[in-house]
Write a protein that holds these residues in place. Structure first.
Motif, PDB file in Angstrom:
ATOM      1  N   ASN B 162       1.128  -1.519   0.153  1.00 17.74           N
ATOM      2  CA  ASN B 162       0.063   0.193  -0.264  1.00 17.74           C
ATOM      3  C   ASN B 162       0.904   1.540   0.068  1.00 17.74           C
ATOM      4  O   ASN B 162       0.354   1.865  -0.699  1.00 17.74           O
ATOM      5  CB  ASN B 162      -0.674  -0.138   1.288  1.00 17.74           C
ATOM      6  CG  ASN B 162      -0.456  -0.121   2.971  1.00 17.74           C
ATOM      7  OD1 ASN B 162       0.713  -0.768   2.477  1.00 17.74           O
ATOM      8  ND2 ASN B 162      -0.762   0.963   3.565  1.00 17.74           N
ATOM      9  N   LEU B 163       2.033   1.453   0.978  1.00 17.72           N
ATOM     10  CA  LEU B 163       3.116   2.134  -0.121  1.00 17.72           C
ATOM     11  C   LEU B 163       3.499   2.573  -0.894  1.00 17.72           C
ATOM     12  O   LEU B 163       3.904   4.281  -1.445  1.00 17.72           O
ATOM     13  CB  LEU B 163       3.695   2.008   1.935  1.00 17.72           C
ATOM     14  CG  LEU B 163       3.689   2.197   2.783  1.00 17.72           C
ATOM     15  CD1 LEU B 163       5.075   1.857   3.629  1.00 17.72           C
ATOM     16  CD2 LEU B 163       3.022   3.430   3.252  1.00 17.72           C
ATOM     17  N   ARG B 165       1.311   1.845  -4.107  1.00 16.66           N
ATOM     18  CA  ARG B 165       0.594   2.283  -4.479  1.00 16.66           C
ATOM     19  C   ARG B 165       0.442   3.420  -3.858  1.00 16.66           C
ATOM     20  O   ARG B 165      -0.228   4.428  -4.581  1.00 16.66           O
ATOM     21  CB  ARG B 165      -0.871   1.529  -3.361  1.00 16.66           C
ATOM     22  CG  ARG B 165      -0.899  -0.036  -4.336  1.00 16.66           C
ATOM     23  CD  ARG B 165      -1.964  -0.287  -6.079  1.00 16.66           C
ATOM     24  NE  ARG B 165      -3.114   0.016  -5.117  1.00 16.66           N
ATOM     25  CZ  ARG B 165      -4.240   0.173  -5.612  1.00 16.66           C
ATOM     26  NH1 ARG B 165      -3.917  -0.727  -6.816  1.00 16.66           N
ATOM     27  NH2 ARG B 165      -5.025   0.037  -5.470  1.00 16.66           N
ATOM     28  N   MET B 166      -0.022   3.856  -2.456  1.00 14.44           N
ATOM     29  CA  MET B 166       0.615   5.747  -2.696  1.00 14.44           C
ATOM     30  C   MET B 166       1.560   6.481  -3.509  1.00 14.44           C
ATOM     31  O   MET B 166       1.432   7.558  -3.822  1.00 14.44           O
ATOM     32  CB  MET B 166       0.969   5.665  -0.843  1.00 14.44           C
ATOM     33  CG  MET B 166       0.791   6.676  -0.557  1.00 14.44           C
ATOM     34  SD  MET B 166       2.115   7.893  -0.678  1.00 14.44           S
ATOM     35  CE  MET B 166       3.876   6.789   0.919  1.00 14.44           C
ATOM     36  N   GLN B 168       3.152   5.981  -6.045  1.00 17.10           N
ATOM     37  CA  GLN B 168       1.897   5.799  -7.888  1.00 17.10           C
ATOM     38  C   GLN B 168       0.706   6.677  -7.764  1.00 17.10           C
ATOM     39  O   GLN B 168       1.208   8.086  -8.732  1.00 17.10           O
ATOM     40  CB  GLN B 168       1.640   4.480  -8.111  1.00 17.10           C
ATOM     41  CG  GLN B 168       2.516   3.560  -7.611  1.00 17.10           C
ATOM     42  CD  GLN B 168       2.595   1.803  -8.463  1.00 17.10           C
ATOM     43  OE1 GLN B 168       1.331   1.846  -7.662  1.00 17.10           O
ATOM     44  NE2 GLN B 168       3.122   1.448  -9.200  1.00 17.10           N
ATOM     45  N   SER B 169       0.148   7.233  -6.850  1.00 19.47           N
ATOM     46  CA  SER B 169      -0.892   7.621  -6.894  1.00 19.47           C
ATOM     47  C   SER B 169      -0.849   9.476  -6.039  1.00 19.47           C
ATOM     48  O   SER B 169      -1.860  10.150  -6.686  1.00 19.47           O
ATOM     49  CB  SER B 169      -1.941   7.045  -5.201  1.00 19.47           C
ATOM     50  OG  SER B 169      -1.678   7.940  -4.436  1.00 19.47           O
ATOM     51  N   PHE B 170       0.727   9.463  -6.026  1.00 16.38           N
ATOM     52  CA  PHE B 170       0.777  10.606  -6.338  1.00 16.38           C
ATOM     53  C   PHE B 170       1.020  11.216  -6.980  1.00 16.38           C
ATOM     54  O   PHE B 170       2.468  12.727  -7.134  1.00 16.38           O
ATOM     55  CB  PHE B 170       1.965  10.665  -4.599  1.00 16.38           C
ATOM     56  CG  PHE B 170       0.746  11.763  -3.703  1.00 16.38           C
ATOM     57  CD1 PHE B 170       0.118  12.951  -3.010  1.00 16.38           C
ATOM     58  CD2 PHE B 170      -0.003  10.471  -2.349  1.00 16.38           C
ATOM     59  CE1 PHE B 170      -0.915  13.127  -2.395  1.00 16.38           C
ATOM     60  CE2 PHE B 170      -0.916  10.571  -1.119  1.00 16.38           C
ATOM     61  CZ  PHE B 170      -1.277  11.719  -1.273  1.00 16.38           C
ATOM     62  N   LYS B 180      13.027   6.209  -2.269  1.00 16.08           N
ATOM     63  CA  LYS B 180      11.951   6.820  -1.169  1.00 16.08           C
ATOM     64  C   LYS B 180      11.123   6.123  -0.161  1.00 16.08           C
ATOM     65  O   LYS B 180      10.640   6.921   0.687  1.00 16.08           O
ATOM     66  CB  LYS B 180      11.058   7.814  -1.316  1.00 16.08           C
ATOM     67  CG  LYS B 180      12.140   9.242  -2.141  1.00 16.08           C
ATOM     68  CD  LYS B 180      11.621   9.945  -2.149  1.00 16.08           C
ATOM     69  CE  LYS B 180      12.351  11.850  -2.882  1.00 16.08           C
ATOM     70  NZ  LYS B 180      11.899  12.179  -3.646  1.00 16.08           N
ATOM     71  N   ILE B 181      10.803   5.255  -0.951  1.00 18.85           N
ATOM     72  CA  ILE B 181       9.565   4.161  -0.317  1.00 18.85           C
ATOM     73  C   ILE B 181      10.473   2.619   0.164  1.00 18.85           C
ATOM     74  O   ILE B 181      10.672   2.278   1.025  1.00 18.85           O
ATOM     75  CB  ILE B 181       8.817   3.990  -1.155  1.00 18.85           C
ATOM     76  CG1 ILE B 181       7.924   5.445  -1.069  1.00 18.85           C
ATOM     77  CG2 ILE B 181       7.590   2.965  -0.355  1.00 18.85           C
ATOM     78  CD1 ILE B 181       6.578   5.437  -1.932  1.00 18.85           C
ATOM     79  N   PRO B 184      14.061   3.373   2.284  1.00 17.71           N
ATOM     80  CA  PRO B 184      13.563   3.015   3.500  1.00 17.71           C
ATOM     81  C   PRO B 184      13.254   2.075   4.387  1.00 17.71           C
ATOM     82  O   PRO B 184      13.342   1.268   5.354  1.00 17.71           O
ATOM     83  CB  PRO B 184      13.020   4.314   3.479  1.00 17.71           C
ATOM     84  CG  PRO B 184      13.438   4.693   2.225  1.00 17.71           C
ATOM     85  CD  PRO B 184      13.938   3.695   0.714  1.00 17.71           C
ATOM     86  N   GLY B 185      12.005   1.338   3.011  1.00 17.75           N
ATOM     87  CA  GLY B 185      10.828   0.117   3.590  1.00 17.75           C
ATOM     88  C   GLY B 185      11.524  -0.836   4.542  1.00 17.75           C
ATOM     89  O   GLY B 185      11.439  -1.748   4.757  1.00 17.75           O
TER      90      GLY B 185
END
Lengths: 251, 262
Positions: B162-163, B165-166, B168-170, B180-181, B184-185
């Motif tokens: 979901n992070l 997808r977030m 992508q959605s932005f 950035k996702i 770090p994740g």
């Protein structure tokens, strides 16, 4: 931004999730999507923002996208989807970093944090915040890009009843000063009755539009009609919700 | 109104609470028992020297520079071997975490080669690189490469979808989603993998030094054993334990610095 859902259907493998949805959404309107679980309301929201490709049909918009919007179709997620390694401020700034200079970024982030009462929490990490504050970060992050269409996917479902009450007040306050078109997926009938101009009731799998209920009273003056409206919406989905509840899940 | 009875309490236990003295006490008691067994002659010094004589040997060997030389030699193999293996493992593992094609191509090979005890390849690597340092460094690098690859791509998988997808959605560009996702994740999983690869490196350096080296803790322990100098042998083992603790402590510092947000 007027949106048009044109004969949209969606299947997940053999399972039909949405069947031939036709819906026009007017500029600046708030539309709530409700329905029993598994009616495809989140699927439809995913299609509206271009995160899912529909199996058939399409979504179109009339007119040009507003020039000042950095991300015309912007989501607020049920589980907040915050980056736990970023502070509140940095989470809100995420979508600006690759296209807005540092000075304007600071200005926009500060404005969004002020609007969502987060100014004092700018350097906190998400894990330090309550659920309500986390979702306010999600809302600030969405506002900061000046969306033309705000897509809210059960934004308050992960919150307790009191926090939910507070956030509904916040949303109404924010929306009274910001002009976007909003699509709000929820299974909470009170949220739909309080926040929406129209409530689209979907039937269960495959999702079809069962009825569209218009709420004429302005959102600021609804206290009197909300209980009746909730009863009316409940009457529309009760039987199907009961059927959905008894269904064995295909895992 | 009958007599009032308190409700019996049933909620105790099953909640590990920290104890400050006990851990050290257990340690001290075990060593004292060992020393007592040595003093009374229960443990023959040739087969199991007393803790005191091990400590004496450790201090003497450190002071005359013998241990320093061996530790330096071992570190001279661990550090480059671990760095090469980690760099290659991260490159391959992250590629497998990001690109479907790299994953499809990589998984069968990695799965097939991962279970091989890498020390078994040392004779081959000696044929390729000679008996000197490169064959030992290569063994360590190989041993580190596979667990690092696996931890890197499983760490990518553990980043919540979901992070992404977030992002992508932005409208974040793909490189920003990675930088950035995804990275770090994946960092907690990658750093946890470092602990495993560091212990693999320590194990392999000892094994490789026992097979063919004059210097290094593995060689030292082997020589001490064949000379029946068990106090020196155990001093070498204690040194390895300290080295392992030191590496673990260092990695803990790195984790705390990089994962403050947890």
């Amino acid at each position: 931004m007027p949106l048009h859902v044109e004969r949209v259907s969606h299947r997940y493998g053999p399972v039909a999730a949405l069947d031939s949805i036709d819906l026009d959404i007017a500029d600046g309107e708030t539309v709530a999507l409700i329905g029993p679980s598994g009616c495809g309301k989140s699927t439809l929201l995913g299609i509206l923002g271009g995160l899912l490709r529909p199996s058939a049909g399409r979504v179109t918009l009339s007119g040009a996208l507003p020039a000042d919007s950095l991300n015309p179709f912007t989501y607020v997620f049920q589980d907040f989807a915050l980056l736990p390694w970023r502070t509140v401020e940095a989470n809100v700034a995420l979508a600006l970093e690759h296209r807005v200079n540092a000075a304007e970024r600071r200005e926009r982030v500060a404005a969004a944090l002020a609007l969502t009462s987060l100014a004092d929490f700018a350097s906190a990490y998400p894990k330090q915040l309550s659920g309500g504050m986390r979702q306010r970060v999600g809302i600030a992050r969405a506002l900061v890009v000046r969306p033309a269409v705000l897509l809210l996917d059960e934004p308050l479902s992960a919150l307790d009843a009191q926090t939910r009450e507070l956030l509904m007040e916040d949303l109404l306050r924010i929306w009274s000063r910001e002009k976007s078109t909003r699509v709000y997926v929820t299974h909470n009938l009170e949220e739909a009755a309080r926040l929406a101009d129209r409530v689209v009731v979907l039937s269960r799998r495959p999702g079809r539009i069962r009825e569209i209920v218009r709420i004429d009273a302005p959102v600021s003056d609804r206290a009197a009609i909300i209980p009746d409206m909730q009863r009316k919406l409940w009457a529309l989905i009760r039987d199907e919700a009961a059927t959905a509840d008894r269904e064995v899940q295909d895992v | 109104m009958s007599e009032r009875q308190p409700i019996p309490f049933r909620g105790g236990g099953f909640a590990p609470a920290p104890r400050r003295v006990l851990p050290w006490l257990v340690f001290a008691v075990l060593i004292a028992l060992w020393q007592a067994a040595s003093n009374t002659g229960l443990l023959p010094p040739l087969f199991m020297p007393s803790p005191l004589s091990v400590v004496k040997a450790l201090v003497a060997l450190w002071q005359d520079g013998t241990l320093v030389g061996h530790v330096t030699a071992s570190l001279g193999r661990i550090v480059p071997g671990w760095l090469i293996g980690t760099a290659a493992g991260l490159a391959v593992g992250l590629a497998m975490g990001i690109f479907s094609a790299a994953r499809a191509a990589g998984i069968p090979i990695v799965s097939a080669l991962f279970p091989i005890p890498k020390i078994a390849l040392l004779p081959l690597l000696i044929l390729w690189f000679g008996i000197g340092e490169p064959s030992k460094i290569a063994t360590i690098a190989l041993g580190v490469f596979f667990p690092t690859t696996i931890s890197a791509y499983t760490a990518c998988d553990s980043v919540p979808r979901n992070l992404i997808r977030m992002g992508q959605s932005f409208g974040l560009p793909a490189r920003d989603i990675v930088a950035k996702i995804l990275l770090p994740g994946a960092m907690p999983g990658i750093l946890a993998g470092f602990r495993i690869s560091a212990s693999v490196a320590l194990l392999l350096v000892v094994a490789a030094e026992m097979i063919g080296a004059q210097q290094g803790i593995g060689a030292f322990v082997l020589t001490a054993g064949s000379l029946m100098q068990t106090d020196q042998l155990l001093a070498g083992v204690v040194m390895l334990s300290l080295l392992g603790l030191l590496i673990g402590w260092g990695l803990g510092m790195v984790e705390r610095a990089m994962l403050k947000w947890r």
